[in-house]
Design a protein around this motif. Structure first.
Motif, short mmCIF file in Angstrom:
data_model
loop_
_atom_site.label_atom_id
_atom_site.label_comp_id
_atom_site.label_asym_id
_atom_site.label_seq_id
_atom_site.Cartn_x
_atom_site.Cartn_y
_atom_site.Cartn_z
N SER A 58 0.78 -1.27 0.02
CA SER A 58 0.00 0.01 0.07
C SER A 58 0.88 1.07 0.18
O SER A 58 0.55 2.21 -0.53
CB SER A 58 -1.20 0.08 1.26
OG SER A 58 -2.02 -1.20 1.10
N THR A 61 2.93 1.64 -3.87
CA THR A 61 1.87 1.98 -4.76
C THR A 61 0.95 3.04 -4.68
O THR A 61 0.34 3.82 -5.52
CB THR A 61 1.09 0.54 -5.26
OG1 THR A 61 0.25 0.35 -4.05
CG2 THR A 61 1.86 -0.59 -5.51
N LEU A 63 -2.02 2.23 -3.65
CA LEU A 63 -3.22 1.61 -3.63
C LEU A 63 -3.38 0.90 -2.32
O LEU A 63 -2.77 0.66 -1.77
CB LEU A 63 -3.18 0.56 -4.85
CG LEU A 63 -2.68 1.09 -6.35
CD1 LEU A 63 -2.61 -0.08 -7.25
CD2 LEU A 63 -3.79 2.20 -6.88
N ASP A 64 -4.73 0.43 -2.18
CA ASP A 64 -4.97 -0.13 -0.89
C ASP A 64 -5.25 -1.56 -1.38
O ASP A 64 -5.64 -2.05 -2.25
CB ASP A 64 -6.39 0.46 -0.29
CG ASP A 64 -6.49 1.74 -0.11
OD1 ASP A 64 -5.45 2.45 0.13
OD2 ASP A 64 -7.43 2.34 -0.16
N ARG A 89 -12.22 2.60 -0.50
CA ARG A 89 -11.95 3.27 -1.86
C ARG A 89 -11.82 2.23 -3.02
O ARG A 89 -10.78 1.78 -3.18
CB ARG A 89 -10.56 4.00 -1.76
CG ARG A 89 -10.59 5.25 -0.72
CD ARG A 89 -9.19 5.91 -0.67
NE ARG A 89 -7.94 5.09 -1.15
CZ ARG A 89 -6.90 5.73 -1.69
NH1 ARG A 89 -6.93 6.89 -2.00
NH2 ARG A 89 -5.94 4.77 -1.98
N HIS A 92 -9.43 2.42 -5.79
CA HIS A 92 -8.04 2.35 -5.75
C HIS A 92 -7.74 1.08 -4.77
O HIS A 92 -6.51 1.02 -4.44
CB HIS A 92 -7.45 3.54 -4.83
CG HIS A 92 -7.57 4.82 -5.50
ND1 HIS A 92 -8.79 5.48 -5.72
CD2 HIS A 92 -6.56 5.66 -6.23
CE1 HIS A 92 -8.40 6.59 -6.41
NE2 HIS A 92 -7.04 6.73 -6.76
N HIS A 93 -8.47 0.19 -4.84
CA HIS A 93 -8.33 -1.13 -4.03
C HIS A 93 -7.99 -2.24 -4.86
O HIS A 93 -8.39 -2.41 -5.90
CB HIS A 93 -9.76 -1.38 -3.12
CG HIS A 93 -9.28 -2.07 -2.07
ND1 HIS A 93 -9.10 -1.54 -0.76
CD2 HIS A 93 -9.32 -3.55 -1.84
CE1 HIS A 93 -8.90 -2.63 -0.01
NE2 HIS A 93 -9.01 -3.69 -0.37
N THR A 109 -9.64 -5.89 -9.03
CA THR A 109 -9.15 -4.61 -8.81
C THR A 109 -10.37 -3.27 -9.18
O THR A 109 -11.25 -3.66 -9.73
CB THR A 109 -8.06 -4.52 -9.89
OG1 THR A 109 -8.62 -4.53 -11.26
CG2 THR A 109 -6.78 -5.26 -9.77
N GLU A 112 -9.03 2.56 -10.84
CA GLU A 112 -7.62 3.10 -10.69
C GLU A 112 -6.42 1.97 -10.60
O GLU A 112 -5.55 2.10 -11.46
CB GLU A 112 -7.41 3.98 -9.63
CG GLU A 112 -6.03 4.84 -9.55
CD GLU A 112 -5.28 5.34 -10.53
OE1 GLU A 112 -4.08 5.65 -10.78
OE2 GLU A 112 -5.97 5.84 -11.54
N SER A 113 -6.81 1.03 -9.71
CA SER A 113 -5.93 -0.13 -9.47
C SER A 113 -5.73 -1.07 -10.75
O SER A 113 -4.72 -1.36 -11.24
CB SER A 113 -6.23 -1.11 -8.44
OG SER A 113 -7.49 -1.31 -8.22
N ARG A 116 -3.28 0.49 -13.32
CA ARG A 116 -1.72 0.06 -13.01
C ARG A 116 -1.59 -1.19 -12.80
O ARG A 116 -0.44 -1.59 -12.93
CB ARG A 116 -1.55 1.01 -11.77
CG ARG A 116 -1.89 2.54 -12.05
CD ARG A 116 -1.39 2.97 -10.76
NE ARG A 116 -0.21 2.71 -10.18
CZ ARG A 116 0.03 3.17 -8.81
NH1 ARG A 116 -1.00 3.80 -8.06
NH2 ARG A 116 1.15 2.90 -8.16
N ARG A 156 3.81 4.85 -6.45
CA ARG A 156 2.79 5.91 -6.39
C ARG A 156 3.22 6.86 -7.27
O ARG A 156 4.29 7.26 -7.29
CB ARG A 156 2.31 6.13 -5.08
CG ARG A 156 3.34 7.23 -4.23
CD ARG A 156 2.74 7.64 -3.03
NE ARG A 156 2.44 6.81 -2.12
CZ ARG A 156 1.64 6.71 -1.29
NH1 ARG A 156 0.60 7.83 -1.17
NH2 ARG A 156 1.50 5.83 -0.14
#
Length: 157
Positions: A58, A61, A63-64, A89, A92-93, A109, A112-113, A116, A156
């Motif tokens: 976390s 990146t 991300l969660d 979130r 972003h998870h 995902t 956002e995740s 990526r 990140r």
């Protein structure tokens, strides 16, 4: 005439605590019920390694990341998506949902995740985890999968 063994008299003062001689001469003893603690899938050391891997993933990146370990049911993908949607979130998870008893691994995902983490990278992480799981290393497989996903997602922005 019947033959048998004679019953010997028991001295109540020689009995352990919680035992008594009943009127029929039988000894009755009470025993403390000691429930067994449930077996946990991870040792304290493995939990620490898993926690460290989640935290590092976390932080690195942005991300969660989370891990769900348990039954997913017959609609495993739908259940994993429900779990993912219930996070703080979801966009972003990254959720790793693993059901060892059902032999299912799902990676979910958010918007956002997903941008990526390519599907190919997630598949490679699943293959790596499954290889460890087959060897009986559940914690090691999860840590390895988290590291692979972290490398794929990059630092990140």
């Amino acid at each position: 005439m019947a033959a048998g063994k004679a019953i010997e008299a028991v001295d109540p003062s020689t009995l352990p605590v919680g035992a008594v001689v009943t009127n029929s001469g039988r000894v009755s003893a009470a025993k403390m019920y000691e429930p067994h603690a449930p077996e946990l899938p991870f040792t304290p050391t493995q939990l620490a390694q898993l926690d460290e891997a989640l935290t590092l993933s976390s932080r690195t990146t942005g991300l969660d990341f989370s891990v769900y370990l348990g039954e997913l049911g017959s609609s495993s993908r739908e259940r994993a998506e429900e779990l993912h949607a219930s996070t703080d979130r979801p966009a972003h998870h990254v959720l790793l949902a693993v059901s060892p008893g059902e032999r299912v691994v799902e990676i979910v995902t958010g918007e956002e995740s997903h941008r990526r983490l390519a599907d190919r990278g997630a598949k490679l992480a699943v293959m790596s985890m499954v290889a460890s799981f087959k060897e009986g290393d559940l914690a090691g497989g999860l840590v390895s999968g988290l590291r692979m996903l972290t490398d794929q997602a990059g630092n990140r922005s």
